[in-house]
Design a protein around this motif. Structure first.
Motif, mmCIF file in Angstrom:
data_model
loop_
_atom_site.group_PDB
_atom_site.id
_atom_site.type_symbol
_atom_site.label_atom_id
_atom_site.label_comp_id
_atom_site.label_asym_id
_atom_site.label_seq_id
_atom_site.Cartn_x
_atom_site.Cartn_y
_atom_site.Cartn_z
ATOM 1 N N ARG A 2 37.871 35.660 34.829
ATOM 2 C CA ARG A 2 38.519 34.958 35.945
ATOM 3 C C ARG A 2 37.711 35.121 37.228
ATOM 4 O O ARG A 2 37.566 34.180 38.008
ATOM 5 C CB ARG A 2 39.935 35.484 36.166
ATOM 6 C CG ARG A 2 40.926 34.943 35.187
ATOM 7 C CD ARG A 2 42.317 35.528 35.476
ATOM 8 N NE ARG A 2 43.286 34.890 34.646
ATOM 9 C CZ ARG A 2 44.199 34.044 35.079
ATOM 10 N NH1 ARG A 2 44.272 33.755 36.362
ATOM 11 N NH2 ARG A 2 45.043 33.484 34.264
ATOM 12 N N SER A 3 37.194 36.295 37.454
ATOM 13 C CA SER A 3 36.381 36.543 38.638
ATOM 14 C C SER A 3 35.109 35.697 38.601
ATOM 15 O O SER A 3 34.710 35.117 39.613
ATOM 16 C CB SER A 3 36.048 38.026 38.736
ATOM 17 O OG SER A 3 35.256 38.282 39.857
ATOM 18 N N LEU A 10 34.728 32.899 36.956
ATOM 19 C CA LEU A 10 35.140 31.511 37.121
ATOM 20 C C LEU A 10 35.361 31.184 38.592
ATOM 21 O O LEU A 10 34.873 30.174 39.094
ATOM 22 C CB LEU A 10 36.421 31.236 36.323
ATOM 23 C CG LEU A 10 37.022 29.839 36.488
ATOM 24 C CD1 LEU A 10 36.029 28.756 36.100
ATOM 25 C CD2 LEU A 10 38.301 29.723 35.675
ATOM 26 N N ARG A 11 36.072 32.040 39.300
ATOM 27 C CA ARG A 11 36.300 31.811 40.732
ATOM 28 C C ARG A 11 34.984 31.713 41.484
ATOM 29 O O ARG A 11 34.797 30.820 42.313
ATOM 30 C CB ARG A 11 37.159 32.931 41.316
ATOM 31 C CG ARG A 11 38.632 32.763 41.070
ATOM 32 C CD ARG A 11 39.449 33.755 41.888
ATOM 33 N NE ARG A 11 39.224 35.136 41.460
ATOM 34 C CZ ARG A 11 39.918 35.746 40.518
ATOM 35 N NH1 ARG A 11 40.893 35.115 39.904
ATOM 36 N NH2 ARG A 11 39.658 36.983 40.190
ATOM 37 N N ASP A 48 47.253 29.192 43.385
ATOM 38 C CA ASP A 48 46.747 30.144 42.395
ATOM 39 C C ASP A 48 46.369 29.400 41.121
ATOM 40 O O ASP A 48 47.173 28.660 40.561
ATOM 41 C CB ASP A 48 47.798 31.212 42.069
ATOM 42 C CG ASP A 48 47.956 32.218 43.197
ATOM 43 O OD1 ASP A 48 47.089 32.266 44.084
ATOM 44 O OD2 ASP A 48 48.958 32.950 43.189
ATOM 45 N N SER A 49 45.157 29.573 40.693
ATOM 46 C CA SER A 49 44.635 28.973 39.465
ATOM 47 C C SER A 49 44.583 27.449 39.479
ATOM 48 O O SER A 49 44.449 26.832 38.428
ATOM 49 C CB SER A 49 45.437 29.441 38.245
ATOM 50 O OG SER A 49 45.354 30.841 38.139
ATOM 51 N N SER A 80 34.701 29.832 26.983
ATOM 52 C CA SER A 80 36.114 29.501 27.124
ATOM 53 C C SER A 80 36.413 28.194 26.409
ATOM 54 O O SER A 80 35.647 27.244 26.495
ATOM 55 C CB SER A 80 36.454 29.356 28.617
ATOM 56 O OG SER A 80 37.746 28.861 28.793
ATOM 57 N N GLU A 114 42.091 27.416 27.428
ATOM 58 C CA GLU A 114 42.054 28.460 28.450
ATOM 59 C C GLU A 114 41.763 27.903 29.834
ATOM 60 O O GLU A 114 42.131 28.489 30.838
ATOM 61 C CB GLU A 114 41.007 29.502 28.090
ATOM 62 C CG GLU A 114 41.326 30.236 26.809
ATOM 63 C CD GLU A 114 40.186 31.129 26.365
ATOM 64 O OE1 GLU A 114 39.298 31.422 27.178
ATOM 65 O OE2 GLU A 114 40.196 31.533 25.201
ATOM 66 N N MET A 115 41.070 26.781 29.876
ATOM 67 C CA MET A 115 40.682 26.184 31.144
ATOM 68 C C MET A 115 40.945 24.690 31.041
ATOM 69 O O MET A 115 40.273 23.984 30.306
ATOM 70 C CB MET A 115 39.204 26.454 31.403
ATOM 71 C CG MET A 115 38.728 26.014 32.735
ATOM 72 S SD MET A 115 37.018 26.559 32.931
ATOM 73 C CE MET A 115 36.419 25.237 33.926
#
Length: 70
Positions: free
Chosen positions: A3-4, A6-7, A20-21, A42, A46-47
């Motif tokens: 997640r980190s 991806l951000r 958020d997200s 992924s 998931e995305m």
């Protein structure tokens, strides 16, 4: 950790987090999303991505991306 990463990738590519997200980008980015999925290993479950034709009350987003306001 994913997640980190991806951000960081989204911010680096110019995406804006609107919740958020939930991230937004005003131009086609299917190829970028595919590369990110491959990089993070992924799946599509998931995305998720979608294309919107319009968004209510989008003035701040248009200003952020320097798009014409209506």
């Amino acid at each position: 950790r994913a997640r980190s990463q991806l951000r960081s990738l989204l911010v680096g590519a110019g995406f804006l987090r609107i919740q958020d997200s939930v991230w937004t980008y005003p131009y086609p980015c299917d190829e970028f999303i595919g590369l990110v999925r491959a990089h993070l290993k992924s799946g599509t479950g998931e995305m998720l991505s979608f294309t919107a034709e319009a968004l209510e009350s989008d003035r701040k987003l248009r200003e952020y991306f320097r798009l014409p306001t209506s």
